[in-house]
Write an enzyme that holds these catalytic residues in place. Structure first.
Site, PDB file in Angstrom:
ATOM      1  N   SER A 217      30.192  37.377  -7.744  1.00 45.67           N
ATOM      2  CA  SER A 217      29.884  37.638  -9.139  1.00 45.67           C
ATOM      3  C   SER A 217      30.044  36.354  -9.926  1.00 45.67           C
ATOM      4  CB  SER A 217      30.808  38.701  -9.705  1.00 45.67           C
ATOM      5  OG  SER A 217      32.071  38.130  -9.944  1.00 45.67           O
ATOM      6  N   LYS A 218      29.645  36.429 -11.187  1.00 46.76           N
ATOM      7  CA  LYS A 218      29.681  35.245 -12.060  1.00 46.76           C
ATOM      8  C   LYS A 218      31.083  34.650 -12.154  1.00 46.76           C
ATOM      9  CE  LYS A 218      25.728  35.058 -14.938  1.00 46.76           C
ATOM     10  NZ  LYS A 218      25.130  36.396 -15.006  1.00 46.76           N
TER      11      LYS A 218
END
Ligand code: GLU
Length: 446
Positions: A217-218
């Site tokens: 994820s980011k």
């Protein structure tokens, strides 16, 4: 004929997981002399953005993943509405306000997944739950099945519905996508059956996990393909790394070009187990590709990075730059690392590594540096070989070991304790700058 598709929603940038899905579809198509379709799933008009769509196409091109057909779902709304109306007319679907829903029937659904084998679903599990979480019952006291939305209340078609219509009409032979879509598959099969379409094969790719075992994820930093481009990864290296996330060319081979990969790629050989993303491995592979790139081409690739960082302006010395690139290329794992290694060449003010400075420049070097300055001054042809001779002459005159002066000299010239061959550096800096830096090292000492 094999025909596969990559179907991104332009609600975000093309990320690593999407790029891996695109790549596996592409390899499958090319390995089988089939067709690769790119389908932009832009039905969600609120969240879809033109800038994301353009970025997805740009990243695909940058990775070298060319497509044979390009479709936009937003151009096909009439088709989806007609299909929904047809199901209403046949009594398989019904209207609820603006929305159209497919009646879910009790059914055992089997899908054959090329990677996972048979997967079974029982639609009796698709139940409607009340606010208290309990299963609602129908008029026969049976659990109420959740009907599938085909057209939403705002008139826009739902993902599962468009996906089925397009996969069927575009004659997709195998749907290759991320494992997170397995739960959509039975819903889609119900739609295939209602529309009387042939059901394709499926292949659900394993998830990509971050190094700490959680989903990518980011939070983990770079996830968009464009971030990797900006950090100085080469597209061929990134593609090479992505193909190893769930597939292996065999023989522990790790450096594999797309052209080599398509010779023995088989979707059936893809692993079921989640693949772990390793930045270290990606960097290693990138370094291998950088080393293999010829210096002329590598220089071209580095120029935009150097311009952006204000290391060079328009009238830079291209030949000079090439020799710097040649010298550093074996040390790079990314293109941006070139900036870190070479700041001392492009900037007059040195950034000293404090530890290196403390270790090698804290004692008085005036005797050694002054003699070095004199001997460097006398070098006529200021190349690496002559500079090394001047250096040897200096240590000879001082009666010390070369090692005693090599490190102080390197730190005085570059600010760093490490780097490529010192005399190549001395030559690249040129006589004037070498002497200037030795003089200023003397000043800071005193
Ligand atoms: N638009 C969907 C997504 O981006 C595609 C899923 C599929 O491949 O069916 O997740």
């Amino acid at each position: 004929m094999v025909k596969v598709r990559f179907a991104p929603s332009p609600t975000g940038f093309l990320h690593i997981g999407g790029a891996r899905t695109a790549l596996f579809n592409w390899m499958y198509a090319r390995a089988q002399n089939g067709k690769f379709v790119l389908r932009i799933e832009d039905t969600d008009q609120q969240r879809s953005k033109k800038e994301y769509e353009e970025e997805i196409l740009r990243s695909m091109k940058w990775l070298g993943l060319d497509w044979d057909e390009l479709h936009y779902q937003s151009h096909r709304f009439d088709l989806y509405r007609d299909m929904a109306q047809k199901l209403v007319d046949e009594g398989k679907a019904y209207k609820d306000g603006e929305a159209i829903l497919l009646k879910t029937l009790k059914d055992d659904i089997k899908i054959y997944d090329l990677i996972r084998g048979e997967i079974n679903f029982d639609t009796s599990n698709f139940v409607v739950r009340g606010e208290d979480g309990g299963v609602e019952l129908d008029e026969h006291n049976q659990p109420k099945l959740k009907d599938e939305v085909l057209i939403k209340g705002d008139g826009s078609p739902d993902y599962n519905f468009c996906c089925v219509i397009d996969d069927a009409l575009m004659e997709i032979s195998c749907v290759v996508r991320g494992e997170d879509h397995i739960s959509n598959t039975p819903k889609q099969i119900l739609i295939y059956k209602a529309l009387g379409f042939k059901i394709p094969k499926f292949a659900h790719l394993p998830l990509i996990m971050a190094e700490d075992g959680t989903r990518m994820s980011k939070r983990m930093g770079a996830v968009a393909v464009s971030d990797y481009k900006e950090q100085g990864f080469l597209p061929d290296a990134l593609v090479n790394y992505l193909m190893l996330l769930g597939w292996s060319p065999g023989n522990n081979q790790e450096i594999v070009t797309l052209q080599q990969a398509i010779k023995n790629f088989s979707i059936k050989k893809v692993n079921k187990a989640a693949a772990a993303f390793s930045m270290e491995k990606l960097r290693w592979i990138n370094g291998q590709y950088i080393k293999q790139t010829d210096t002329e081409k590598l220089t071209e690739l580095l120029i935009p990075f150097l311009e952006k960082a204000n290391y060079i302006n328009q009238d830079f010395d291209r030949q000079g730059l090439k020799s710097i690139v040649e010298l550093f290329k074996v040390r790079l794992s990314t293109l941006t690392e070139f900036l870190e290694w070479t700041d001392f060449i492009f900037h007059d003010k040195l950034q000293f590594d404090p530890e290196a400075k403390e270790k090698h420049l804290s004692q008085d070097r005036s005797k050694e540096f002054n003699l070095l300055i004199n001997n460097f001054k006398q070098v006529e042809n200021y190349d690496a070989i002559s500079c090394e001779e001047a250096f040897k002459k200096t240590v000879g005159e001082l009666g010390i070991k070369p090692g005693e002066l090599v490190h102080p000299l390197r730190v005085a010239l570059t600010g760093k304790a490490m780097g490529p061959s010192l005399f190549d550096i001395v030559a690249i800096l040129g006589k004037e700058r070498t002497i200037e830096r030795l003089n200023s090292a003397l000043k800071t000492d005193s």
